[in-house]
Design an enzyme around this catalytic site. Sequence first.
Site: not given
Length: 197
Positions: A84, A114, A159, A182
């Site tokens: 997306n 870095h 998310a 889970r």
Amino acid sequence: MVKKPEIPTGCLYQANYDEGLAVLRSECKELCYRYNHLSPNDRPARLAILRELLGAMDESTEVTPPFWCDYGCNIRLGRSFYSNHNLVILDGAEVRFGDSVFVAPNCCFTTAEHAIDPEQRREGLEIALPITVGNNVWIGANSVILGGVTIGDNSVIGAGSVVTHDIPANVVAVGTPCRVLREITEQDKLRYPMYGG
């Protein structure tokens, strides 16, 4: 295709002040810019730029603009890859996606890290570690996948996760840092009602 950079994997290298790498990144950014400014309905032109930019892809690939990467040639997309809006892949090392991977909006895959030491960091030293994403993986919105990570087949990354270590196959994992919540089970087929069923 953008020329493949000579970047060592797993050790510090001069990333920021190497003129050859800067040129390759600039060429890649130009292709990304062109890609991001195409009509969203001009699929043939979008696929043509992706074929020039990426190390491997399938004709079923769908990368929703905007999309940015550092080199492109280190990115390998399996069949039926979908991402997306606002995908960022910093591909100093290889980033390999299996088949049928879904990536939600605003995700970042970064092989670059870095130097921790401030003097080395000021000198422009980085390390690049590969990322591997298995088949049938879903990466939730606003997730960050760090270098050196492997995500196993069929897993779901929730998310807002920051994936700092390997995630096994067939699990739901979420959090900062991302942890296994889970296993995925047959019950998950019944989680949502089926439309028209």
